[in-house]
Motif scaffolding. Sequence first.
Motif, PDB file in Angstrom:
ATOM      1  N   SER A   7       1.047  -1.112   0.065  1.00 29.20           N
ATOM      2  CA  SER A   7      -0.072  -0.173  -0.144  1.00 29.20           C
ATOM      3  C   SER A   7       0.660   1.535  -0.128  1.00 29.20           C
ATOM      4  O   SER A   7       2.003   1.399   0.421  1.00 29.20           O
ATOM      5  CB  SER A   7      -0.864   0.289   1.521  1.00 29.20           C
ATOM      6  N   HIS A  35      -5.385  -0.557   2.559  1.00 29.99           N
ATOM      7  CA  HIS A  35      -5.905   0.404   3.451  1.00 29.99           C
ATOM      8  C   HIS A  35      -7.119   0.511   3.531  1.00 29.99           C
ATOM      9  O   HIS A  35      -7.392   0.743   5.175  1.00 29.99           O
ATOM     10  CB  HIS A  35      -6.281   1.978   2.410  1.00 29.99           C
ATOM     11  N   ASP A  53     -14.208  -3.303  -5.491  1.00 29.88           N
ATOM     12  CA  ASP A  53     -13.563  -3.331  -6.759  1.00 29.88           C
ATOM     13  C   ASP A  53     -14.059  -3.791  -7.450  1.00 29.88           C
ATOM     14  O   ASP A  53     -14.714  -4.377  -7.229  1.00 29.88           O
ATOM     15  CB  ASP A  53     -11.920  -3.817  -5.983  1.00 29.88           C
ATOM     16  N   ASP A 101      -7.286   4.790  -3.700  1.00 30.74           N
ATOM     17  CA  ASP A 101      -6.701   4.216  -4.408  1.00 30.74           C
ATOM     18  C   ASP A 101      -6.141   4.215  -5.946  1.00 30.74           C
ATOM     19  O   ASP A 101      -5.802   3.214  -6.089  1.00 30.74           O
ATOM     20  CB  ASP A 101      -5.503   3.688  -3.533  1.00 30.74           C
ATOM     21  N   GLN A 108      -2.012  -7.324 -10.155  1.00 29.58           N
ATOM     22  CA  GLN A 108      -2.815  -6.743 -11.580  1.00 29.58           C
ATOM     23  C   GLN A 108      -1.150  -6.562 -12.269  1.00 29.58           C
ATOM     24  O   GLN A 108      -1.032  -7.115 -13.133  1.00 29.58           O
ATOM     25  CB  GLN A 108      -3.848  -5.751 -12.093  1.00 29.58           C
TER      26      GLN A 108
HETATM   27  C1  SAM Z   1      -3.195   0.683  -6.625  1.00 25.97           C
HETATM   28  S1  SAM Z   1      -4.682  -0.672  -6.435  1.00 25.97           S
HETATM   29  C2  SAM Z   1      -5.547  -0.464  -4.641  1.00 25.97           C
HETATM   30  C3  SAM Z   1      -5.204  -1.017  -3.522  1.00 25.97           C
HETATM   31  C4  SAM Z   1      -5.076  -0.762  -2.230  1.00 25.97           C
HETATM   32  N1  SAM Z   1      -5.130   0.294  -1.728  1.00 25.97           N
HETATM   33  C5  SAM Z   1      -4.357  -1.628  -0.947  1.00 25.97           C
HETATM   34  O1  SAM Z   1      -3.626  -0.485  -0.732  1.00 25.97           O
HETATM   35  O2  SAM Z   1      -4.469  -3.057  -1.195  1.00 25.97           O
HETATM   36  C6  SAM Z   1      -5.692  -0.303  -7.483  1.00 25.97           C
HETATM   37  C7  SAM Z   1      -7.762  -0.764  -7.340  1.00 25.97           C
HETATM   38  O3  SAM Z   1      -7.886  -0.413  -8.038  1.00 25.97           O
HETATM   39  C8  SAM Z   1      -9.200  -1.033  -8.640  1.00 25.97           C
HETATM   40  N2  SAM Z   1      -9.764  -0.085  -9.393  1.00 25.97           N
HETATM   41  C9  SAM Z   1      -9.475   1.007  -9.826  1.00 25.97           C
HETATM   42  N3  SAM Z   1     -10.355   1.657 -10.512  1.00 25.97           N
HETATM   43  C10 SAM Z   1     -11.495   0.930 -10.620  1.00 25.97           C
HETATM   44  C11 SAM Z   1     -12.730   1.834 -10.158  1.00 25.97           C
HETATM   45  N4  SAM Z   1     -13.632   2.015 -11.221  1.00 25.97           N
HETATM   46  N5  SAM Z   1     -13.562   0.799 -10.090  1.00 25.97           N
HETATM   47  C12 SAM Z   1     -13.343  -0.058  -8.825  1.00 25.97           C
HETATM   48  N6  SAM Z   1     -12.532  -0.803  -8.668  1.00 25.97           N
HETATM   49  C13 SAM Z   1     -11.337   0.024  -9.251  1.00 25.97           C
HETATM   50  C14 SAM Z   1      -8.239  -2.238  -8.748  1.00 25.97           C
HETATM   51  O4  SAM Z   1      -9.228  -3.549  -9.786  1.00 25.97           O
HETATM   52  C15 SAM Z   1      -7.048  -2.525  -8.048  1.00 25.97           C
HETATM   53  O5  SAM Z   1      -7.564  -3.248  -7.597  1.00 25.97           O
END
Ligand code: SAM
Length: 311
Positions: A7, A35, A53, A101, A108
């Motif tokens: 994170s 988070h 997500d 985030d 991914q």
């Molecule tokens: C950077 S990661 C988040 C990591 C998380 N904050 C953690 O600490 O584990 C971004 C995530 O947001 C999801 N995501 C991105 N855009 C999205 C959307 N429009 N709706 C839902 N999920 C989304 C992606 O699939 C991904 O799993």
Amino acid sequence: MEFKHTSVLLKETIEALNIVPGGVYLDGTLGGGGHAFEVCKKLNDNGRLYGIDQDADAIKAAGKRLEVFGEKAVIIRDNYCNAREVLREQGVEKVDGIVLDLGVSSYQLDTVERGFTYKYDTPLDMRMDQRQMLTARNIVNEYDEKMLYRVIRDYGEDQFAKNIAKHIVQARRNKPIETTFELNEVIRAAIPAKLRAAGGHPSKRTFQAIRIECNHELEVLRNTLGDLIHLLHPQGRLCIITFHSLEDRIVKSFFKEMENPCTCPPEFPVCICGKLPYGRVVTRKPVLPSQEELEVNSRSKSAKLRVFERI
Ligand SMILES: C[S@@+](CC[C@H](N)C(=O)[O-])C[C@H]1O[C@@H](n2cnc3c(N)ncnc32)[C@H](O)[C@@H]1O
């Protein structure tokens, strides 16, 4: 494959959220639940964390990680653009804080078959939501040259966008471009040899552009920010971590507009438009990763946290 994601700006985001133990929180980009886990730790039995997500793998990983919190953590597979309806279905009209985030998780990026990476040879895909029809393969093989040019120019900010689009269209006349390495070859050929070494991997910008287009990342962000502001209780905070200037610009200018939505000409002595501020920008300058974080997580390099507080 194990879900690995470190994170970004974790401590800073949790601090910025000003968590109330009995409050209700939304994580719109749950990922591996990093988070969300820290939010849940601060909640008492009345508190709730709703995590959204669109990626099935993220939902599974976060489900496992947040299991210890029982009913406190509610996990939903959806796009955060539907956050308002999703929460309403759960009987929630307002929340005390929201985290976004943005972008993709390390999981991914590192899962080769998801087709996000130019580092390994794999079919072009790049969907965050595996149920979606549109893939990177469709974009590369079906968009006309002008559309490809616009995507690569606007979302990749690549100075060779025009030439890359031209080369893609030429290459696919012989046979469809199916894999990341086939696309790498086409991009390489479109960039003058002398300039290839500068600015990192030649495919970096084009891959970012196609990913943003495939997942409608900027439209979703732009179109949902208003809903998120309206979801907040007074003093509730919206914390957004961005990873490139295109996203950051959208967040920065939206926050500014919400702080001062008045449209009266500056020479007017008093406001007559009647548009009142929705809150205040907490972070005049974005919060950036510390030196310590940069040393242990190179992917935090481009991260910026901006925070808005509702009146
Ligand atoms: C950077 S990661 C988040 C990591 C998380 N904050 C953690 O600490 O584990 C971004 C995530 O947001 C999801 N995501 C991105 N855009 C999205 C959307 N429009 N709706 C839902 N999920 C989304 C992606 O699939 C991904 O799993």
